[in-house]
Design an enzyme around this catalytic site. Sequence first.
Site, short mmCIF file in Angstrom:
data_model
loop_
_atom_site.label_atom_id
_atom_site.label_comp_id
_atom_site.label_asym_id
_atom_site.label_seq_id
_atom_site.Cartn_x
_atom_site.Cartn_y
_atom_site.Cartn_z
N LYS A 263 0.86 -1.19 0.00
CA LYS A 263 0.00 0.00 0.00
C LYS A 263 0.89 1.23 0.00
O LYS A 263 1.70 1.42 0.90
CB LYS A 263 -0.91 0.01 1.24
N ASP A 268 -2.56 10.28 3.54
CA ASP A 268 -3.96 9.91 3.72
C ASP A 268 -4.68 10.96 4.56
O ASP A 268 -4.59 10.95 5.79
CB ASP A 268 -4.04 8.52 4.39
N LYS A 275 -10.16 13.08 7.97
CA LYS A 275 -9.70 12.69 9.31
C LYS A 275 -9.65 13.92 10.22
O LYS A 275 -9.48 15.03 9.73
CB LYS A 275 -8.28 12.12 9.21
N ASP A 286 1.65 6.38 5.55
CA ASP A 286 0.67 5.45 5.00
C ASP A 286 1.19 4.74 3.73
O ASP A 286 0.48 3.95 3.11
CB ASP A 286 -0.65 6.18 4.72
N ASP A 345 -12.21 7.18 3.62
CA ASP A 345 -11.00 6.96 4.41
C ASP A 345 -10.59 5.48 4.43
O ASP A 345 -9.50 5.14 4.87
CB ASP A 345 -11.22 7.48 5.84
N GLU A 347 -9.44 3.76 2.10
CA GLU A 347 -8.92 3.84 0.73
C GLU A 347 -7.87 2.78 0.43
O GLU A 347 -7.68 2.40 -0.72
CB GLU A 347 -8.33 5.24 0.48
N ARG A 349 -7.75 -0.42 1.03
CA ARG A 349 -8.29 -1.65 0.43
C ARG A 349 -8.72 -1.40 -1.02
O ARG A 349 -8.74 -2.33 -1.83
CB ARG A 349 -9.46 -2.16 1.29
N1 BES Z 1 -4.25 4.59 6.91
C1 BES Z 1 -5.42 4.39 7.68
C2 BES Z 1 -5.21 3.41 8.82
C3 BES Z 1 -4.44 3.91 10.01
C4 BES Z 1 -5.01 4.79 10.90
C5 BES Z 1 -3.16 3.45 10.25
C6 BES Z 1 -4.31 5.20 12.00
C7 BES Z 1 -2.48 3.84 11.36
C8 BES Z 1 -3.03 4.73 12.24
C9 BES Z 1 -6.53 3.84 6.80
O1 BES Z 1 -6.55 4.30 5.50
C10 BES Z 1 -7.81 4.27 7.43
O2 BES Z 1 -8.07 5.44 7.46
N2 BES Z 1 -8.58 3.31 7.90
C11 BES Z 1 -9.81 3.59 8.55
C12 BES Z 1 -10.83 2.58 8.10
C13 BES Z 1 -12.23 2.91 8.51
C14 BES Z 1 -12.73 4.13 7.79
C15 BES Z 1 -13.10 1.72 8.23
C16 BES Z 1 -9.58 3.49 10.06
O3 BES Z 1 -8.82 2.63 10.49
O4 BES Z 1 -10.12 4.31 10.77
ZN ZN Z 2 -4.76 4.87 4.72
MN MN Z 3 -7.62 6.11 5.28
#
Ligand code: BES
Ligand code: ZN
Ligand code: MN
Length: 508
Positions: A263, A268, A275, A286, A345, A347, A349
């Site tokens: 990835k 992000d 966020k 990210d 968010d 994204e 996947r």
């Molecule tokens: N890059 C983030 C995941 C992340 C968040 C990694 C904080 C490390 C620290 C990912 O793209 C994301 O935003 N995931 C969301 C998914 C949710 C919207 C289902 C998350 O984990 O909040």
């Molecule tokens: Zn992300």
């Molecule tokens: Mn995200």
Amino acid sequence: MDVKHQIAPLATLGSLKTEALLLVLSGDDFAQGLDPALGALAKGLVQSGDFEVKPGRSLVLHRPTGVAAARLVFVAAASSGTPKALRAAVVAGLKALKPLGARLAHVAVSAGSRKTGALEGSVGQALATAAAEVAYTYRHTKPSAPAPSRLDRVTLCCEASEAKAVAAGVARGAAIAAGITLAREQANRPGNHATPRHLGEVARKLGRDHDLKVEVLDRKGIEKLGMGAFLAVAQGSEEPPRFIVLRYHGAGGTEPPVVLVGKGITFDTGGISIKPAGEMDEMKFDMSGAASVLGTMRAVAQLKPRVNVVGVIAACENMPDGRAVKPGDVVTTMSGQTVEILNTDAEGRLILCDALTYVERFKPAAVVDIATLTGACVIALGHQHSGLFCTDDALAEQLLAAGDAALDTCWRMPLDEEYGEALKSHFADMGNVGGRAGGAITAACFLRKFTGKYPWAHLDIAGTAWKSGADKGATGRPVGLLTEFVLARAAQEPPRKTAAARPAAKRR
Ligand code: BES
Ligand code: ZN
Ligand code: MN
């Protein structure tokens, strides 16, 4: 950092001429088998209360009497004698030496700190990665960072009988360390420097320097492939996306490759599902999955195992914009399946699912994707283990073992079909999010829908790829795990025909 080994028995270390001698001690019988001058010195320090043989303790002596080394560092390690315990002690000792004047340090492990008596390759490997970890300083956008340490050579002392195993471990560790350092450097670079285009350039340079085949696709190329989900994430950014493929050919041309998919979200923001502001800067990390693919390809290219490896990176920014994808938008993935993007968010996947369809063309022996995918994984496992999601038990065992060997561990998570029900959508084949419950697992369930054609595993490195707070920075994980995994796959390969004939000829 240059790491070597040298035959220098414990009993003679007092007369070893070096700029610094770092001696790892454990347990009550810490002076066992040790050079008498060093043993007396250590015992005296313990008796006077100046040093305790307790993990975490270290003491630096300058020009110690009766010892040839200009500096002497005693470091205590847990008496378990595991590579992990030794590694922690060596890191502590080298950190104590880093600001001093020594350019060369010899490291020796006392008899009580050796798990099986003899020093094994794993110790050489652990030392080489420890030395690189301590040596690294981020400077790219901070040239004023502390001057690079003078300490640039570390030599592991061993007995003659141990030299062969230790040398092999040091060589393996040095290659892994170079890969880890590359991954850390790229992940640490801010989002305005480490752009998708930049990652493409890094991959190209890696290809030139290490004889890898590299292909970098731009937006047009990605459109031709029909990667509707990847493009939906990329469409909110002025920075153009890149799809990067690196190939290492260590085995025959027809041998199915191990494929690593990273990835590469270079920043992000969350997109329209934006966020909160707190710690959002950390979302430059990210692209750590992508960085780990680059680092692993670097390590593999140096070690040249007999296996084919393909590294694939999907890189773009996730930004809010007038053209950005919106919650509720439905996109068609490269696989033909449609996805309702309920949360922009989620994204990672979306870019990975198209990459996972793309790699079908390699007819892979195994595919491992690596992603800072979910905050939920950090809640589940904290910062110790990466999350491992895998439907193939044999592959899962290999990855768990590789993590243990590299001191870069992962922990297997469940992946029951039932978790996937959370992804149902009224308007598409699936939604891109489940609920809050089991968020790391539903993310893996989403990816699984694109991986039916090969053995597959997913590593969620959201909790392990970087550190926050005082030590903020990329860790380079899981380059160690992945390199170890690739090397183990090579060792598994049936021997070549000529080699297979040899044992028969040998039979007396
Ligand atoms: N890059 C983030 C995941 C992340 C968040 C990694 C904080 C490390 C620290 C990912 O793209 C994301 O935003 N995931 C969301 C998914 C949710 C919207 C289902 C998350 O984990 O909040
Ligand atoms: Zn992300
Ligand atoms: Mn995200």
